[in-house]
Design a protein around this motif. Structure first.
Motif, PDB file in Angstrom:
ATOM      1  N   PHE A 117      -5.142 -29.412  -9.857  1.00 14.23           N
ATOM      2  CA  PHE A 117      -6.053 -28.626 -10.703  1.00 14.23           C
ATOM      3  C   PHE A 117      -6.071 -27.161 -10.247  1.00 14.23           C
ATOM      4  N   LEU A 118      -6.132 -26.954  -8.921  1.00 19.00           N
ATOM      5  CA  LEU A 118      -6.134 -25.588  -8.397  1.00 19.00           C
ATOM      6  C   LEU A 118      -4.820 -24.887  -8.740  1.00 19.00           C
ATOM      7  N   GLU A 119      -3.706 -25.588  -8.616  1.00 15.74           N
ATOM      8  CA  GLU A 119      -2.402 -25.007  -8.957  1.00 15.74           C
ATOM      9  C   GLU A 119      -2.364 -24.602 -10.429  1.00 15.74           C
ATOM     10  N   GLU A 120      -2.957 -25.424 -11.302  1.00 14.41           N
ATOM     11  CA  GLU A 120      -2.966 -25.092 -12.723  1.00 14.41           C
ATOM     12  C   GLU A 120      -3.788 -23.829 -12.986  1.00 14.41           C
ATOM     13  N   LEU A 121      -4.921 -23.670 -12.309  1.00 11.11           N
ATOM     14  CA  LEU A 121      -5.734 -22.458 -12.463  1.00 11.11           C
ATOM     15  C   LEU A 121      -4.976 -21.235 -11.958  1.00 11.11           C
ATOM     16  N   ILE A 122      -4.193 -21.407 -10.886  1.00 13.39           N
ATOM     17  CA  ILE A 122      -3.377 -20.300 -10.370  1.00 13.39           C
ATOM     18  C   ILE A 122      -2.258 -19.982 -11.355  1.00 13.39           C
ATOM     19  N   ASN A 123      -1.613 -21.012 -11.886  1.00 15.87           N
ATOM     20  CA  ASN A 123      -0.530 -20.793 -12.856  1.00 15.87           C
ATOM     21  C   ASN A 123      -1.035 -20.078 -14.105  1.00 15.87           C
ATOM     22  N   ARG A 124      -2.289 -20.311 -14.462  1.00 16.72           N
ATOM     23  CA  ARG A 124      -2.881 -19.647 -15.626  1.00 16.72           C
ATOM     24  C   ARG A 124      -3.431 -18.264 -15.279  1.00 16.72           C
ATOM     25  N   CYS A 125      -3.253 -17.828 -14.011  1.00 15.34           N
ATOM     26  CA  CYS A 125      -3.666 -16.490 -13.546  1.00 15.34           C
ATOM     27  C   CYS A 125      -5.177 -16.316 -13.577  1.00 15.34           C
ATOM     28  N   LEU A 126      -5.927 -17.410 -13.513  1.00 13.33           N
ATOM     29  CA  LEU A 126      -7.383 -17.322 -13.441  1.00 13.33           C
ATOM     30  C   LEU A 126      -7.862 -17.319 -11.995  1.00 13.33           C
ATOM     31  N   VAL A 127      -7.002 -17.749 -11.087  1.00 11.27           N
ATOM     32  CA  VAL A 127      -7.286 -17.736  -9.647  1.00 11.27           C
ATOM     33  C   VAL A 127      -6.096 -17.101  -8.951  1.00 11.27           C
ATOM     34  N   GLN A 128      -6.382 -16.314  -7.902  1.00 12.37           N
ATOM     35  CA  GLN A 128      -5.316 -15.653  -7.146  1.00 12.37           C
ATOM     36  C   GLN A 128      -5.111 -16.347  -5.808  1.00 12.37           C
ATOM     37  N   VAL A 129      -3.872 -16.382  -5.336  1.00  8.59           N
ATOM     38  CA  VAL A 129      -3.593 -16.909  -3.996  1.00  8.59           C
ATOM     39  C   VAL A 129      -4.062 -15.892  -2.970  1.00  8.59           C
ATOM     40  N   GLY A 130      -4.811 -16.365  -1.960  1.00  5.34           N
ATOM     41  CA  GLY A 130      -5.243 -15.493  -0.867  1.00  5.34           C
ATOM     42  C   GLY A 130      -4.207 -15.520   0.244  1.00  5.34           C
ATOM     43  N   LYS A 131      -4.161 -16.653   0.962  1.00  8.83           N
ATOM     44  CA  LYS A 131      -3.185 -16.828   2.046  1.00  8.83           C
ATOM     45  C   LYS A 131      -2.392 -18.103   1.795  1.00  8.83           C
ATOM     46  N   ARG A 132      -1.143 -18.087   2.211  1.00 11.72           N
ATOM     47  CA  ARG A 132      -0.307 -19.279   2.173  1.00 11.72           C
ATOM     48  C   ARG A 132      -0.476 -20.060   3.478  1.00 11.72           C
ATOM     49  N   ASP A 133      -0.137 -21.356   3.443  1.00 11.95           N
ATOM     50  CA  ASP A 133      -0.198 -22.154   4.657  1.00 11.95           C
ATOM     51  C   ASP A 133       1.047 -21.918   5.510  1.00 11.95           C
ATOM     52  N   HIS A 134       1.198 -22.712   6.573  1.00 15.10           N
ATOM     53  CA  HIS A 134       2.282 -22.476   7.533  1.00 15.10           C
ATOM     54  C   HIS A 134       3.663 -22.652   6.909  1.00 15.10           C
ATOM     55  N   THR A 135       3.745 -23.380   5.790  1.00 11.91           N
ATOM     56  CA  THR A 135       5.049 -23.572   5.139  1.00 11.91           C
ATOM     57  C   THR A 135       5.473 -22.347   4.325  1.00 11.91           C
ATOM     58  N   GLY A 136       4.503 -21.484   4.022  1.00 13.27           N
ATOM     59  CA  GLY A 136       4.788 -20.334   3.178  1.00 13.27           C
ATOM     60  C   GLY A 136       4.788 -20.671   1.698  1.00 13.27           C
ATOM     61  N   ILE A 137       4.524 -21.932   1.353  1.00 17.51           N
ATOM     62  CA  ILE A 137       4.546 -22.377  -0.044  1.00 17.51           C
ATOM     63  C   ILE A 137       3.155 -22.806  -0.507  1.00 17.51           C
ATOM     64  N   GLY A 138       2.517 -23.678   0.272  1.00 13.27           N
ATOM     65  CA  GLY A 138       1.196 -24.188  -0.100  1.00 13.27           C
ATOM     66  C   GLY A 138       0.121 -23.126   0.005  1.00 13.27           C
ATOM     67  N   VAL A 139      -1.001 -23.364  -0.655  1.00 16.23           N
ATOM     68  CA  VAL A 139      -2.131 -22.432  -0.656  1.00 16.23           C
ATOM     69  C   VAL A 139      -3.086 -22.778   0.478  1.00 16.23           C
ATOM     70  N   LYS A 140      -3.486 -21.788   1.253  1.00 13.76           N
ATOM     71  CA  LYS A 140      -4.493 -21.988   2.296  1.00 13.76           C
ATOM     72  C   LYS A 140      -5.853 -21.482   1.823  1.00 13.76           C
ATOM     73  N   THR A 141      -5.865 -20.284   1.231  1.00 14.21           N
ATOM     74  CA  THR A 141      -7.107 -19.744   0.651  1.00 14.21           C
ATOM     75  C   THR A 141      -6.793 -19.146  -0.718  1.00 14.21           C
ATOM     76  N   CYS A 142      -7.847 -18.996  -1.512  1.00 11.91           N
ATOM     77  CA  CYS A 142      -7.692 -18.381  -2.824  1.00 11.91           C
ATOM     78  C   CYS A 142      -8.892 -17.476  -3.084  1.00 11.91           C
ATOM     79  N   ARG A 143      -8.834 -16.699  -4.153  1.00  5.83           N
ATOM     80  CA  ARG A 143      -9.943 -15.810  -4.498  1.00  5.83           C
ATOM     81  C   ARG A 143      -9.954 -15.605  -6.006  1.00  5.83           C
TER      82      ARG A 143
END
Length: 791
Positions: free
Chosen positions: A473-499
């Motif tokens: 669900f969070l990924e879909e909100l990011i894909n729709r540009c309604l939520v921004q990625v804050g920090k990535r996790d240690h893999t550089g792919i997953g989301v750690k924080t958002c805003r």
């Protein structure tokens, strides 16, 4: 949105009818009728969700249904709490007998349920006969949405959103100036134009990183609290120890200003003050910033040019222009046609004229363009694009009539919200309860969504963890540009924080209040907050950002009685830390009262342990699906019983950390029928051999074994872990050989090795074209990642 509320109510009532039938007694039939009536209204609400904007009477009718759905859930919950709430270890037996000893409650709920049922029937008779159409905002079918949720995660970073090369050079030139005074560099522009994006791009630039000695980024916003800003900057530039941090927490605002001033005095520093609004806020904050070493800078982002000119009259602010038509179209294309497919290119050619007309309405504002692109990326037909254009014009006309600022962007944001699938709407609105510019932890957000009931528990029965659904669900909100990625996790792919952008948060709050979903209270500091029955379903109190920080910082020092904890009988997720073993005993005995608890995180600190003799009540927590135990688990000294027999049979995710077990944990854990994720870490097992037996771990999807320093042998028998897709092995310094049984794990998609012996790792590698001796064990695994070999 109302469809989501009614759907939650239906699911909640269904759950109550299944699990609480003994408490509902003679009113089951009436409750079943409410459920049936609400289900009849769902089709109406799907259509109403996209038509109520244009019809005042329809809006009122929908609001009535929403409130009755809330009432249905509340009255049943309240009744169960009154009937079922019994203290002590024998609470379960008492609940069964309490039905007959509390006829008043049964009569009362019967009357209230019948009142709700009558109101629903009255509404149902008078509903307008709307024709249910197949397309339109908010009507995305669940099957289509699930396909989207399985898409690859977007890797587009904020820096890629807008072409800012020339502006970046201008800001860098000012930051590199070597003047013998403290220079304030300001980026000025309207909301949504990209000020923070530009500042962040410059802040991460290699030239900047090499030029300055220390850095800090602070979010200011309209409600600036100087003490918190100064404290935040001080912590970032000084990296204090735990003891120093505790001392900083006790300093007054003036003491913090003086301390930060001295820390920065001998450094060339760069401090970013993002989104500053008021001259008086700068007047307080500037006392903390000395001239420093030559070349030190403050970087502002602000919507108000006067603030920038006041802070540094000698330095001209950098004003961000609106995008040109070509730049706007280029940005829009990257969002609306992000899939690099033949079909996507064909749609780009077919829809270009229509798309350009809509982009023109964005008036060159990047946020509006990005959100519009995210919305249209979900639309595949010409008819759907035309419908979006018609709705844009309707919103723009309304904004012009009401003389609204940001008319274009607000219309597009509202349109994007209305287009969300019904089960994403409450997830999005919930973001409004976070303060402005808040860095939102993905883990925390997912747990809160689950605890609120926004993630359907029915999906777990279909084999998907609720956490996985929430992350989708969070990924879909990011894909729709309604939520921004804050920090990535240690893999550089997953989301750690958002805003969430300020303008989107304003939309969240406005829509949430309109839907009776959430209310933000901002009383003066130290003032008393009075809660009334007429308030909305959720209340967020924001006297300061410290409210959320203090809860986390001092949570390990709270002393809360079990009576208080277990009065929250609807609790879905609980994390608790123990300092004494005797507290663990009382807690576990009372734990069975939390019959809706799904996730439990237990930390055993200092002298506390989980004893084999006291752990039995955990086995009765049949609804628990996720369990983490941090700390020592004390075994039977005679090893007559395996201590892990307490693990409930329904557990889907289990994490053991520092358990110090002598018995092989796999003997018990491999028999758990629903276990999908297993993590064994940091001295969880003190033995030398682990065995995964044939026909064991039949549902296991992911296995992590980390920092078991005594482990010498890992044996995997044929037929074990038939569905394992992910394997992580880390810091197993005494492991002699990779298991032969890796060959049998035919479903394995990825294996990660971290901190393993170099000599061991090289046996499975291909070096200079030569395969290692054990390469055949792992040759079938598509992805093998290796980090930090140990000599």
């Amino acid at each position: 949105m109302e469809e989501a509320i009614v759907s939650f109510a239906i699911e909640r009532i269904s759950d109550l009818l299944i699990h609480e039938a003994v408490f509902l007694g003679g009113v089951c039939e009436e409750v079943e009728r409410i459920k049936t009536e609400l289900k009849r209204m769902q089709c109406f609400l799907k259509d109403a969700d996209r038509k109520q904007e244009q019809d005042e009477r329809l809006r009122n009718r929908v609001a009535e249904i929403r409130d009755l759905a809330y009432d249905s859930e509340d009255v049943i919950d309240a009744f169960i709490l009154k009937v079922a709430h019994q203290g002590g270890f024998h609470g379960i037996i008492k609940r069964f007998t309490s039905i007959f000893s509390k006829p008043f409650h049964l009569h009362k709920i019967g009357m209230e349920v019948k009142t709700i049922q009558k109101k629903l029937e009255d509404i149902s008779k008078n509903l307008p006969a709307y024709q249910i159409s197949g397309e339109g905002e908010g009507s995305t079918p669940i099957s289509i949405m699930q396909q989207r949720l399985r898409r690859a995660f977007s890797h587009v970073e904020e820096e890629d959103v807008v072409s800012l090369e020339s502006m970046t050079e201008d800001v860098l030139a000012q930051l590199m100036k070597q003047e013998d005074r403290l220079l304030v560099v300001s980026i000025v522009g309207m909301g949504g134009i990209g000020k923070t994006t530009l500042a962040r791009k410059v802040y991460k630039h290699n030239v900047v990183k090499q030029h300055f000695d220390c850095f800090a980024w602070a979010c200011i916003s309209q409600k600036c609290i100087p003490r918190e800003v100064v404290q935040d900057v001080l912590i970032k530039v000084s990296s204090p120890s735990k003891e120093e941090r505790e001392l900083i927490d006790k300093l007054t605002e003036n003491e913090l200003i003086i301390k930060l001033f001295h820390v920065l005095e001998e450094k060339r520093y760069l401090i970013v003050l993002d989104d500053i609004w008021k001259i008086q806020d700068w007047e307080i904050l500037k006392k903390a910033f000395p001239r420093g070493k030559k070349g030190s800078k403050i970087l502002f982002t602000t919507r108000i040019k006067g603030v920038a000119l006041h802070a540094d009259p000698c330095n001209s602010p950098i004003e961000l222009p609106l995008l040109t038509n070509d730049e706007s179209w280029s940005l829009f294309k990257r969002k609306a046609f992000s899939e690099n497919t033949t079909e996507s290119h064909a749609r780009l050619i077919e829809f270009e004229m229509l798309g350009r007309r809509m982009v023109m309405e964005c008036k060159g504002l990047p946020l509006a363009i990005v959100v519009l692109g995210g919305l249209l990326a979900t639309k595949k037909s010409w008819a759907q694009w035309e419908m979006v254009e018609r709705n844009i014009h309707a919103h723009l006309n309304e904004a012009e009539q009401q003389n609204q600022p940001y008319g274009a962007v607000n219309g597009i944001l509202v349109l994007s919200y209305n287009d969300l699938p019904y089960n994403l709407k409450p997830c999005f609105l919930y973001l409004g309860h976070y303060p402005e510019d808040w860095e939102i932890s993905k883990k925390e957000l997912i747990r809160l969504w689950i605890a609120e009931g926004f993630i359907s528990s029915l999906l777990e029965s279909s084999g998907r963890l609720m956490e996985d659904v929430a992350e989708n669900f969070l990924e879909e909100l990011i894909n729709r540009c309604l939520v921004q990625v804050g920090k990535r996790d240690h893999t550089g792919i997953g989301v750690k924080t958002c805003r969430v952008h300020d303008l989107l948060r304003d939309l969240c709050v406005a829509e949430a209040e309109k839907e009776n979903f959430l209310e933000i209270i901002e009383p003066p500091i130290d003032d008393v907050v009075t809660l009334t029955a007429s308030m909305r379903r959720r209340i967020a109190i924001h006297p300061s950002k410290r409210v959320l920080k203090v809860v986390k910082r001092f949570s390990d020092k709270w002393h809360v009685s079990s009576e208080i904890v277990f009065s929250f009988t609807n609790l879905r997720s609980l994390g608790i830390r123990f300092m004494r073993s005797k507290d663990v005993v009382h807690f576990l005995k009372a734990l069975v009262q939390l019959h809706r608890l799904r996730s439990l995180n237990m930390s055993l600190l200092e002298d506390s342990v989980l004893s084999y003799s006291d752990s039995e009540p955990l086995s009765q927590c049949h609804h628990l699906s996720k369990l983490l135990i941090y700390g020592k688990i004390q075994e039977d000294p005679h090893l007559r019983h395996h201590v892990l027999k307490f693990v409930p049979a329904n557990i889907a995710k289990l994490t053991l950390y520092g358990s110090q077990l002598k018995q092989d944990p796999m003997v018990v854990l491999e028999k758990l029928p629903h276990l999908r994720i297993l993590q064994l870490s940091n001295y969880t097992y003190m033995g030398t051999k682990l065995i995964c037996s044939a026909n064991g771990f039949l549902q296991l999807d992911s296995l992590e074994i980390h920092y078991l320093l005594a482990l010498k042998e890992l044996e995997i028998e044929e037929g074990a872990m038939p569905h394992l897709r992910s394997l992580y092995l880390g810091v197993l310094s005494n492991l002699r050989m990779f298991p032969e049984g890796l060959r049998y794990l035919t479903a394995l998609q990825e294996m990660t090795l971290s901190g393993m012996k170099r000599s061991l790792v090289e046996r499975i590698e291909v070096i200079d074209g030569r395969e290692g001796e054990d390469f055949s064990k792992v040759s079938h695994i598509p992805s093998i990642q290796i980090f930090g070999k140990e000599d």
